[in-house]
Design a protein around this motif. Structure first.
Motif, short mmCIF file in Angstrom:
data_model
loop_
_atom_site.label_atom_id
_atom_site.label_comp_id
_atom_site.label_asym_id
_atom_site.label_seq_id
_atom_site.Cartn_x
_atom_site.Cartn_y
_atom_site.Cartn_z
N TYR A 1 -56.72 30.80 16.36
CA TYR A 1 -55.74 31.41 15.48
C TYR A 1 -56.04 32.88 15.22
O TYR A 1 -55.13 33.65 14.93
CB TYR A 1 -55.61 30.60 14.19
N ALA A 2 -57.29 33.31 15.33
CA ALA A 2 -57.62 34.73 15.18
C ALA A 2 -56.98 35.52 16.31
O ALA A 2 -56.50 36.64 16.11
CB ALA A 2 -59.13 34.92 15.18
N ASP A 3 -56.94 34.95 17.50
CA ASP A 3 -56.33 35.61 18.65
C ASP A 3 -54.82 35.72 18.50
O ASP A 3 -54.18 36.52 19.18
CB ASP A 3 -56.66 34.84 19.95
N ALA A 4 -54.21 34.93 17.63
CA ALA A 4 -52.76 34.93 17.44
C ALA A 4 -52.31 36.03 16.47
O ALA A 4 -51.12 36.25 16.29
CB ALA A 4 -52.30 33.57 16.93
N GLY A 5 -53.25 36.73 15.83
CA GLY A 5 -52.90 37.82 14.93
C GLY A 5 -52.31 37.39 13.60
O GLY A 5 -51.51 38.12 13.02
N VAL A 6 -52.68 36.22 13.11
CA VAL A 6 -52.21 35.75 11.81
C VAL A 6 -53.35 35.80 10.81
O VAL A 6 -54.52 35.87 11.18
CB VAL A 6 -51.62 34.32 11.89
N THR A 7 -53.02 35.74 9.54
CA THR A 7 -54.01 35.79 8.47
C THR A 7 -54.76 34.46 8.38
O THR A 7 -54.13 33.41 8.34
CB THR A 7 -53.31 36.05 7.12
N PRO A 8 -56.11 34.49 8.36
CA PRO A 8 -56.84 33.24 8.10
C PRO A 8 -56.53 32.73 6.69
O PRO A 8 -56.39 33.53 5.76
CB PRO A 8 -58.31 33.65 8.21
N ILE A 9 -56.41 31.44 6.54
CA ILE A 9 -56.05 30.86 5.25
C ILE A 9 -57.06 31.25 4.17
O ILE A 9 -56.67 31.57 3.04
CB ILE A 9 -55.92 29.32 5.35
N ALA A 10 -58.34 31.28 4.50
CA ALA A 10 -59.36 31.62 3.50
C ALA A 10 -59.21 33.05 2.98
O ALA A 10 -59.61 33.36 1.86
CB ALA A 10 -60.75 31.44 4.10
N GLU A 11 -58.61 33.94 3.78
CA GLU A 11 -58.44 35.34 3.38
C GLU A 11 -57.04 35.64 2.88
O GLU A 11 -56.75 36.78 2.48
CB GLU A 11 -58.75 36.25 4.58
N ALA A 12 -56.15 34.66 2.90
CA ALA A 12 -54.75 34.88 2.52
C ALA A 12 -54.63 35.07 1.01
O ALA A 12 -55.06 34.22 0.23
CB ALA A 12 -53.91 33.69 2.95
N PRO A 13 -54.05 36.19 0.59
CA PRO A 13 -53.88 36.43 -0.85
C PRO A 13 -52.72 35.62 -1.41
O PRO A 13 -51.76 35.29 -0.69
CB PRO A 13 -53.57 37.93 -0.92
N ASP A 14 -52.80 35.28 -2.67
CA ASP A 14 -51.72 34.57 -3.34
C ASP A 14 -50.55 35.52 -3.58
O ASP A 14 -50.73 36.72 -3.75
CB ASP A 14 -52.19 34.00 -4.68
N ARG A 15 -49.33 34.95 -3.58
CA ARG A 15 -48.09 35.62 -3.96
C ARG A 15 -47.67 36.77 -3.04
O ARG A 15 -46.86 37.60 -3.42
CB ARG A 15 -48.16 36.10 -5.41
N GLU A 16 -48.21 36.84 -1.84
CA GLU A 16 -47.78 37.85 -0.88
C GLU A 16 -47.17 37.15 0.32
O GLU A 16 -47.67 36.11 0.75
CB GLU A 16 -48.95 38.73 -0.43
N LEU A 17 -46.11 37.73 0.88
CA LEU A 17 -45.48 37.15 2.05
C LEU A 17 -46.44 37.27 3.23
O LEU A 17 -46.95 38.35 3.52
CB LEU A 17 -44.17 37.88 2.37
N LEU A 18 -46.71 36.13 3.89
CA LEU A 18 -47.65 36.14 5.01
C LEU A 18 -47.34 35.04 6.00
O LEU A 18 -46.56 34.15 5.74
CB LEU A 18 -49.10 36.01 4.50
N ARG A 19 -47.96 35.17 7.19
CA ARG A 19 -47.85 34.17 8.24
C ARG A 19 -49.20 33.51 8.42
O ARG A 19 -50.22 34.18 8.49
CB ARG A 19 -47.45 34.81 9.58
N LEU A 20 -49.19 32.18 8.51
CA LEU A 20 -50.40 31.41 8.72
C LEU A 20 -50.18 30.47 9.90
O LEU A 20 -49.06 30.03 10.14
CB LEU A 20 -50.74 30.56 7.48
#
Length: 119
Positions: A28-47
């Motif tokens: 998933y790091a190679d896919a260019g998405v945010t790791p769940i452990a580093e994903a901030p709350d309340r911000e639009l993101l792709r996981l």
């Protein structure tokens, strides 16, 4: 089963789980998405992750399909309100979701995300 053999079996299982988590992190790091452990709350993101569990759990009298998304770093609960099932949403399936993480009873949760099934 002897204690030594049981201990070895549990140790092998734990090592396999650790290796699986490392493999998922790399994939998933190679896919260019945010790791769940580093994903901030309340911000639009792709996981991206793999669904570990999928359950029907009504919330406030409304059907809700709930799934646990794991990417090797952490877990986030994904909930589709008003749905009893979604074709392709099954345990073991890889999925990309887009939405905002919130907290419900201390659990990191994304409600009604956009999603894409990954082959």
């Amino acid at each position: 089963m002897s204690k030594g053999r049981l201990r070895q079996t549990l140790s092998n299982w734990a090592n396999n789980e650790d290796q699986h988590a490392r493999d998922l992190q790399q994939e998933y790091a190679d896919a260019g998405v945010t790791p769940i452990a580093e994903a901030p709350d309340r911000e639009l993101l792709r996981l991206r992750g793999t669904l570990r569990t999928v359950t029907l759990r009504p919330r406030g009298g409304v059907p809700a399909l709930e799934a646990e998304l794991f990417d090797g770093t952490d877990v986030v609960t994904v909930v589709w309100l008003g749905r009893r099932r979604i074709a392709g949403i099954t345990p073991g399936r890889s999925l990309q979701v887009q939405g905002r993480i919130g907290r419900h009873d201390g659990t990191r949760t994304i409600y009604n995300p956009r999603y894409e099934l990954i082959p």
